[in-house]
Design a protein around this motif. Structure first.
Motif: not given
Length: 328
Positions: A171-183
């Motif tokens: 999850i950290v690799k996806s740059d979750i901190e700056h994501a707008e939405k997660v599906l």
């Protein structure tokens, strides 16, 4: 002190080490040829220039040693320097290929802002990504899946990360901190209850790392909807329930597929929800319908808090916090 320098040098990346050695060789031979033939090579810079051109096998011929020692120096430079230059460019090419392979295989972390993360590769996510990247201004999409071996979509707007979605490192690799939405899509290859448990576990992992990101979760069993909400889901999609609604409508509509046709028309984001806004409190629903029609929109209902009201009476009074459900 010397050992510390040697250890620091050995810890450098191979590409940097080869480059430093090559630069050292160019410098040493540049100074040496200037000392041996000062008339032919008036400055150290001229000597270094000659060393680089000679070692790279370019050979302009603007500087040529004439003495025996100068020519012997050139022979040693060719035998020694060419090997380092070839090693450098070979290592550089290998590093580029390795980086490209790692990117395609989902081993490179994503860096960006405002992107959408889709967890799970299946027909639903495939169709959704196809719709998103076909827009005029496609958003950046990050796919997370543990079963894929390479990026399934050849688009510059899609980044693939290989790994288990309920693991922090993935999850950290996806740059979750700056994501707008997660599906989070359900894995229909598992038992429905097990698929829901995996989805909720993934949701807990994401919310634990970034509580502010909006998460949309697909749940298959009605019993697990409440657990998904408890885990922090901002929106729950009950796909099996939606499927049953389609089937029931088909049974009652003599096979004309009316509901399917209507939803197909709404796939392009024509159904929107906007806040009524200030000054709309106490206004009648019928007046709001006329106002939206004048703007080219059809008002089909109201969302008030957690309640969605379709086609309320025209005497229904609006509140400022209401959301207007309109079709463009």
């Amino acid at each position: 002190m010397t050992n510390r320098i040697v250890i620091s040098f050995l810890r450098m990346p191979l590409l940097i080490r080869i480059l430093l050695i090559a630069l050292l060789v160019f410098g040493v031979f540049g100074v040496a040829i200037h000392v041996l033939e000062p008339d032919t090579f008036p400055s150290v810079f001229d000597g270094i220039w000659w060393a680089i051109i000679t070692a790279s096998t370019v050979g302009y011929g603007d500087y040529v040693p004439h003495s025996l020692l100068g020519r012997l120096t050139a022979v040693v430079l060719i035998l020694l320097g060419v090997s380092f230059v070839s090693s450098y460019f070979g290592t550089l090419a290998a590093a580029a290929v390795t980086k490209q392979d790692a990117y395609a295989e989902g081993k490179i972390a994503f860096k960006g802002q405002g992107h959408t993360i889709i967890i799970g590769w299946n027909e639903r996510s495939k169709e959704l990504i196809s719709k998103l990247i076909s827009q005029k201004s496609p958003p950046m999409i990050v796919i997370i899946d543990e079963t894929l071996e390479a990026n399934p979509v050849s688009s510059r707007f899609v980044h693939f990360i290989q790994g288990k979605a309920h693991v922090d490192d993935t999850i950290v690799k996806s740059d979750i901190e700056h994501a707008e939405k997660v599906l989070i899509t359900a894995d229909r290859g598992n038992d429905e209850l097990q698929a829901d448990m995996n989805s909720i576990l993934t949701l807990l992992t994401i919310k634990g790392l970034c509580a502010k990101v909006k998460c949309i979760v697909e749940i298959l069993t009605a019993e697990q909807v409440v657990n998904a909400v408890r885990a922090g889901a901002d929106e729950v999609i009950q796909s099996n329930k939606l499927t049953s609604v389609f089937m029931l409508n088909s049974l009652h509509s003599n096979g004309d597929g009316l509901l399917s046709d209507v939803l197909h028309q709404l796939q392009d984001g024509r159904l929107t929800a906007v806040f009524a806004g200030a000054g709309k409190s106490g206004k009648l629903y019928g007046d709001m319908c006329q106002e939206q029609l004048s703007c080219g929109c059809l008002l089909v209902g109201i969302k008030r808090g957690e309640e969605t009201i379709l086609n309320p009476p025209h005497t229904f009074k609006m509140e400022e916090s209401d959301q207007l459900l309109t079709i463009r």
